[in-house]
Scaffold this motif. Structure first.
Motif, PDB file in Angstrom:
ATOM      1  N   SER A  65      78.250-117.790 116.488  1.00  0.00           N
ATOM      2  CA  SER A  65      78.609-118.487 114.967  1.00  0.00           C
ATOM      3  C   SER A  65      79.513-117.805 114.222  1.00  0.00           C
ATOM      4  O   SER A  65      79.498-116.593 114.329  1.00  0.00           O
ATOM      5  CB  SER A  65      77.089-118.711 114.291  1.00  0.00           C
ATOM      6  N   SER A  66      80.279-118.570 113.293  1.00  0.00           N
ATOM      7  CA  SER A  66      81.184-118.028 112.513  1.00  0.00           C
ATOM      8  C   SER A  66      80.564-117.533 111.093  1.00  0.00           C
ATOM      9  O   SER A  66      79.969-118.523 110.607  1.00  0.00           O
ATOM     10  CB  SER A  66      82.528-118.674 112.311  1.00  0.00           C
ATOM     11  N   ILE A 122      79.208-113.411  99.020  1.00  0.00           N
ATOM     12  CA  ILE A 122      78.164-114.028  99.607  1.00  0.00           C
ATOM     13  C   ILE A 122      78.612-114.185 100.996  1.00  0.00           C
ATOM     14  O   ILE A 122      79.671-114.555 101.385  1.00  0.00           O
ATOM     15  CB  ILE A 122      77.483-115.198  99.117  1.00  0.00           C
ATOM     16  N   SER A 123      77.798-113.522 102.254  1.00  0.00           N
ATOM     17  CA  SER A 123      78.062-113.802 103.426  1.00  0.00           C
ATOM     18  C   SER A 123      76.807-114.430 104.050  1.00  0.00           C
ATOM     19  O   SER A 123      75.435-114.112 103.901  1.00  0.00           O
ATOM     20  CB  SER A 123      78.205-112.536 104.229  1.00  0.00           C
ATOM     21  N   ILE A 124      77.147-115.782 104.723  1.00  0.00           N
ATOM     22  CA  ILE A 124      76.009-116.675 105.384  1.00  0.00           C
ATOM     23  C   ILE A 124      76.435-116.666 106.826  1.00  0.00           C
ATOM     24  O   ILE A 124      77.501-117.179 107.098  1.00  0.00           O
ATOM     25  CB  ILE A 124      75.961-117.603 104.697  1.00  0.00           C
ATOM     26  N   LYS A 125      75.365-116.193 107.619  1.00  0.00           N
ATOM     27  CA  LYS A 125      75.684-116.479 109.245  1.00  0.00           C
ATOM     28  C   LYS A 125      74.160-116.838 109.750  1.00  0.00           C
ATOM     29  O   LYS A 125      73.343-115.973 109.727  1.00  0.00           O
ATOM     30  CB  LYS A 125      76.212-115.268 109.875  1.00  0.00           C
ATOM     31  N   LEU A 155      71.989-108.902 108.303  1.00  0.00           N
ATOM     32  CA  LEU A 155      72.625-108.179 107.539  1.00  0.00           C
ATOM     33  C   LEU A 155      71.702-107.710 106.595  1.00  0.00           C
ATOM     34  O   LEU A 155      71.113-108.426 105.529  1.00  0.00           O
ATOM     35  CB  LEU A 155      73.705-108.827 107.016  1.00  0.00           C
ATOM     36  N   LEU A 156      71.946-106.188 106.320  1.00  0.00           N
ATOM     37  CA  LEU A 156      71.219-105.520 105.085  1.00  0.00           C
ATOM     38  C   LEU A 156      72.442-105.083 104.352  1.00  0.00           C
ATOM     39  O   LEU A 156      73.341-104.410 105.208  1.00  0.00           O
ATOM     40  CB  LEU A 156      70.522-104.351 105.414  1.00  0.00           C
ATOM     41  N   HIS A 157      72.656-105.182 103.116  1.00  0.00           N
ATOM     42  CA  HIS A 157      73.680-104.489 102.522  1.00  0.00           C
ATOM     43  C   HIS A 157      73.636-104.288 101.158  1.00  0.00           C
ATOM     44  O   HIS A 157      73.102-105.300 100.423  1.00  0.00           O
ATOM     45  CB  HIS A 157      75.016-105.761 102.582  1.00  0.00           C
TER      46      HIS A 157
END
Length: 428
Positions: free
Chosen positions: A43-44, A122-125, A240-242
């Protein structure tokens, strides 16, 4: 955004001094998107930048240009999202000891603005969602304390790191150089690791899991994030943890802990003298540190806000198709005077923070680009979200830190605006 809400934000922004050093506003930013889950995952990711303008006639330039194009013109109170394809990807480790290698990348995003703005990312995957506040380049620091690595079953609990298996790999530091010059960076406190980062580039370096206090020190201001691409979560998933690291402090400060997030949480603390964990105590909802204080839950790293950095006005974003919340912490004597946009906050369900003079409430939101403000005091505000029973979020961007006369002027502006709207509506 309606014409009315735009006018409200314009009146609010007119009250804000441009020189406030504790706000999240600025004209130059540099953004990176860390590897989310794994570079080989089919997935992108959906990587977006939100930019909120505080003034009319704000011209935004983004490099490399997003799908929406650049430059862009924004009006006061307008938040616009931009889709980005830049991502750091895999951390290359070569054939050397993992903790001695800097992995350098040029996959950074530069944002410049003609007037002050607020920037969030924001990053969603798949089920992995993380958001982050982006600090302006002129408000970064040259020293940051490294938090301890959290104890995560399936990721850090076996004692042996497997660098080629993403969820079993080490945590990493992400260090960004926004300067026009090369910056010298060192990880100090144990065996010193040093390197250089050229202008506009970013380094990733694995974090050693020891109790020895460690810190990042640079000869020019840098941004530092603490991150893991695929830490184990519930139901055999990872994500992801960030979190951004706050600059090192020269004094010990108190960090009130949001009760809604405290259950099963641990607080990661690090300063010149101590690097370790503190479990949440039922009798005291506050921790102290002269450096880093980050709340950890299985899906969340949340940088805590110290008392000395409470603000009076915040911008809270909204993510479609997610459960959005805002958490407000304020002195128990100052519960009155809080506004969500134009509307006073009434009948909130307040929860006492044990061992402190603070109370906290959490509210679900369904409106984009909400701003939260207090007309006579300061407070802490967090933006948090929930996706499939996992949390994500960050400290809400601070637009103003000065209540009092400034806030009363804002309140009077609202009253004036209401009268003006009625006059205009009557004339139509």
């Amino acid at each position: 955004m309606t014409r009315t809400s735009g006018l409200v934000f314009l009146l609010l922004a007119a009250q804000i001094p441009a020189s406030q050093t504790l706000t999240s506003t600025g004209k130059e930013f540099i953004v990176v998107f860390p590897e989310n889950i794994a570079y080989y995952h089919p997935s992108s990711p959906e990587n977006k930048i939100w930019i909120t303008a505080l003034h009319d006639g704000t011209v935004i330039t983004i490099s490399p240009p997003p799908a929406e194009g650049s430059p862009q013109n924004l009006i006061a109170g307008e938040t616009k999202s931009f889709t980005m394809t830049q991502e750091l990807g895999k951390h290359n480790y070569l054939n050397s000891t993992p903790f001695e290698v800097f992995s350098i990348s040029d996959k950074t995003i530069n944002i410049t603005s003609s007037k002050d703005v607020v920037v969030q990312a924001i990053s969603i995957k798949k089920r992995s969602v993380q958001s982050a506040l982006v600090i302006p380049a002129d408000k970064l620091s040259m020293k940051y304390f490294l938090p301890p690595v959290p104890e995560i079953e399936g990721t850090t609990d076996q004692g042996v790191l497997v660098v080629n298996v993403t969820e079993r790999g080490p945590f990493r530091l992400i260090i960004i150089n926004p300067s026009k010059d090369t910056v010298k960076v060192a990880i100090k406190g144990g065996d010193e690791i040093s390197g250089v980062i050229q202008s506009g580039k970013v380094a990733q370096i694995w974090v050693t899991n020891t109790s020895t206090p460690q810190f990042v020190e640079a000869d020019k201001p840098v941004a530092v994030f603490f991150s893991h691409p695929c830490a184990t979560r519930y139901d055999c998933t990872c994500g992801l943890l960030h979190a951004m690291l706050p600059p090192a402090k020269n004094r010990t400060m108190k960090f009130p802990v949001p009760p809604v997030l405290a259950e099963q949480a641990s607080i990661l603390l690090s300063d010149q003298q101590f690097r370790g964990y503190e479990s949440f105590k039922s009798y005291s909802a506050v921790v102290q540190s002269a450096g880093t204080a980050i709340l950890y839950q299985p899906s969340l790293l949340l940088t805590l806000i110290p008392e000395e950095e409470f603000g009076s006005c915040f911008v809270v974003p909204f993510i479609e198709n997610k459960k959005n919340f805002l958490i407000i912490m304020v002195h128990k004597e100052h519960k009155d005077g809080i506004h969500i946009g134009k509307v006073p906050l009434n009948n909130a369900d307040w929860q006492e923070l044990k061992g402190t003079d603070y109370v906290s409430t959490n509210l679900s939101t369904s409106f984009p680009n909400t701003f939260v403000w207090h007309n006579s005091s300061t407070m802490a505000v967090y933006f948090v979200g929930n996706e499939n029973n996992t949390w994500f979020g960050n400290p809400a961007p601070v637009v103003s830190v000065t209540p009092g006369k400034e806030a009363h002027s804002v309140l009077n502006s609202y009253r004036f605006l209401d009268r003006l709207i009625h006059i205009l509506m009557g004339a139509l």
